[in-house]
Design a protein around this motif. Structure first.
Motif: not given
Length: 619
Positions: A225-244
């Protein structure tokens, strides 16, 4: 019988064994197609449908097989050709009946021997494949999902309520189109409803994405769906996630969760954790630097005056320092000072502190002020930088050493638990403590860069939180759909990488969602290439199935064992389905059908295309 019906008549019922019926085909009806009323109709074949008339009743059956029967009782001389002795027999399974111009699934009654059998007209064929049901007298809203594989021009639509207000399973081997189907279903739904204010206010979707197929991380990401409709969480344990991902304090303080997360033993470590998480004396002092230092001093004084082994005293200071990032609690000078100058007087059986300035014994009135308070004042503690999870870790550390000093705690039973507190560091990289959630209707959580242990923990923690919140709301208008791709990662009952207690806890949580969630407006969609790995309780409770190609025998057997909607023809087709084609079976479809899923517009398809090496092997 009029001429039109004579064209469609194909034979008579020869035997009835429950819902299994044998039909002898007229010898004149062996062509591949027939012309009826201007329509070209496919003649009888495996996978097709026939109508059996019993008086005024019209029963519908699906052809599951056919064979040749030879009549040996007749004299050979009576036939001009040997082939005249041969009869074509169809194996038919009853699937429904016509009533008031509508097809209804189920068995109303059984046919009789010599009841006449007919091909379906085009109108009757359409009625069998009309899946839009009436709900309380009001027709459901149709949404097109594909076309019938055997009839290229036949569109297949299902009801929005019948499909999305249900638990859905999408299964298929890698490369079969499983993720594409999942994305296509929800893309169609969002395309139809994303601009409606009622949808935005009352619908919430959560996608757990183990392989990063639904999030490419780029600005303007329009997957599904369109970007405006979403909360995106690209999580990582390699470093602090930019959005937790936000988790509430109430959920993260749950004793059961921490017991499972830290693999606490039932009889000793779990009761200790319960005491630690319920004791606010130390926890309330972690938000102010002076209070924090006071909490440390209380434990230190208790450890020293109770004659605790020096190794435990030094371990306490190290555990406090290691509970957060190094710059948040800098007591390294204090640790070095204690290591060098805190000594044990074996004759007097007490501690003393000896440095260049003076020697003080622990029963001296100046000991606490000089040795503990003043030296702590020289340390640096940045309480504002300490995260909530680090404070939980400190809370457990303080409780442990407090019980050593006051109650002579048996460290042999509890100390292994403290070693596992380091796992909190990974959890702290991917979640934040907050009750604020965006008003966007879909959250996509990518776990592609998360380590294996967190891939087990996070989906459970997140799904349990939003499910518990939904139960407490008890709002009939609110709808929640939890979508888990590669679900065998979290719903497996055969995993050997975790304790039985942990396995039981997560399976019981998701089994509760799938068994009880409907009452609270919570529905589960699971996609997996290994249905045999998923709890049979979960698979059997699904309402609608999209079954792509499955080759592994265990996976096929798991589907056969748990999917009661599947007929023999569909079941046998599982291993040879082409990519992008699947079997739809369940409550939204009156009969199992093989469909080709519609293509998704460019830019909305999942990020999972197969790499072609030859594209990169040129000059």
């Amino acid at each position: 019988m009029n001429d039109l019906n004579a064209v469609l008549k194909i034979g008579i019922v020869n035997s009835v064994k429950g819902r299994k019926v044998d039909v002898i085909v007229d010898k004149s009806k062996n062509a591949s197609h027939l012309l009826h009323n201007g329509d070209i109709i496919k003649n009888v074949s495996v996978g097709g449908y026939i109508k059996i008339t019993k008086g005024f009743e019209e029963l519908v059956g699906k052809i599951e097989g056919e064979y040749i029967s030879t009549d040996k009782s007749l004299d050979r001389k009576e036939y001009a050709h040997n082939r005249d002795k041969i009869s074509r027999v169809l194996n038919v399974s009853l699937v429904g009946y016509f009533e008031k111009l509508k097809f209804k699934q189920g068995i109303k009654e059984l046919p009789l021997i010599e009841n006449e059998c007919y091909l379906l007209t085009q109108d009757e064929f359409n009625r069998v494949h009309h899946f839009i049901k009436d709900i309380n007298g009001v027709p459901d809203i149709p949404i097109r999902i594909g076309t019938l594989a055997s009839e290229k021009g036949k569109e297949i639509s299902v009801g929005v309520n019948s499909l999305f207000a249900s638990h859905i399973g999408v299964f298929g081997n890698t490369g079969s189109g499983k993720s594409y189907t999942l994305a296509g279903l929800y893309h169609k739904l969002f395309e139809a409803y994303q601009n409606n204010s009622g949808f935005k206010a009352n619908a919430k979707f959560l996608i757990i994405d183990f392989n990063g197929e639904y999030l490419n991380g780029a600005e303007g990401d329009n997957i599904i769906t369109d970007f405006k409709n979403k909360n995106l969480y690209k999580l990582t344990t390699r470093e602090e996630s930019t959005k937790k991902y936000p988790i509430t304090e109430n959920e993260i303080s749950d004793v059961d969760f921490w017991s499972i997360f830290l693999t606490a033993t039932e009889k000793t470590q779990k009761p200790f954790l319960k005491r630690a998480l319920s004791n606010d004396f130390y926890f309330s002092r972690l938000n102010d630097e002076n209070d924090f230092k006071y909490a440390i001093s209380v434990i230190l004084e208790s450890l020293v005056t109770k004659k605790v082994d020096k190794g435990d005293i030094m371990q306490f200071l190290n555990d406090v320092a290691n509970s957060t990032k190094a710059e948040n609690i800098d007591i390294s000078d204090l640790i070095d000072d204690y290591q060098q100058n805190l000594k044990w007087h074996s004759n007097q059986q007490k501690y003393y502190f000896e440095d260049d300035e003076q020697t003080l014994y622990e029963d001296n009135d100046d000991f606490k002020e000089y040795v503990i308070t003043n030296k702590l004042d020289d340390s640096s503690i940045q309480v504002d930088e300490i995260s909530y999870l680090e404070k939980i870790r400190l809370r457990i550390v303080f409780q442990f050493y407090n019980e050593i000093a006051k109650f002579n705690l048996n460290t042999e039973h509890i100390s292994p638990l403290l070693k596992r507190l380091k796992n909190i560091e990974n959890l702290d990289k991917v979640i934040t403590i907050s009750s604020d959630h965006s008003d966007k209707f879909i959250d996509i959580i990518s776990l592609a860069d998360v380590n294996t242990s967190m891939k087990k923990v996070l989906p459970l923690l997140i799904c349990k939180q939003i499910y518990d919140k939904k139960k407490q709301e008890r709002n009939d208008k609110k709808f929640l759909n939890i979508i888990i791709d590669e679900a065998h990662n979290i719903l497996s009952y055969s995993s050997q990488r975790e304790s039985e207690t942990w396995k039981d806890y997560r399976l019981e949580t998701f089994e509760e969602i799938i068994k009880e969630g409907r009452k609270f407006g919570v529905f589960l969609t699971v996609a997996s290439q290994r249905p045999s790995d998923i709890s049979s309780t979960i698979i059997s409770q699904l309402h609608n199935y999209f079954l792509h190609r499955l080759i592994n025998n265990k996976d096929i057997e798991a589907v056969e064992r748990t999917v009661s909607y599947l007929d023999q023809v569909s079941f046998e087709a599982l291993s040879i389905l082409p990519t992008g084609t699947c079997i739809l079976a369940g409550l939204s479809a009156q009969v199992p059908i093989i469909i080709e899923i519609d293509k998704i517009e460019d830019g909305y398809e999942p990020y999972n295309k197969t790499i072609k090496p030859t594209d990169y092997w040129g000059n």
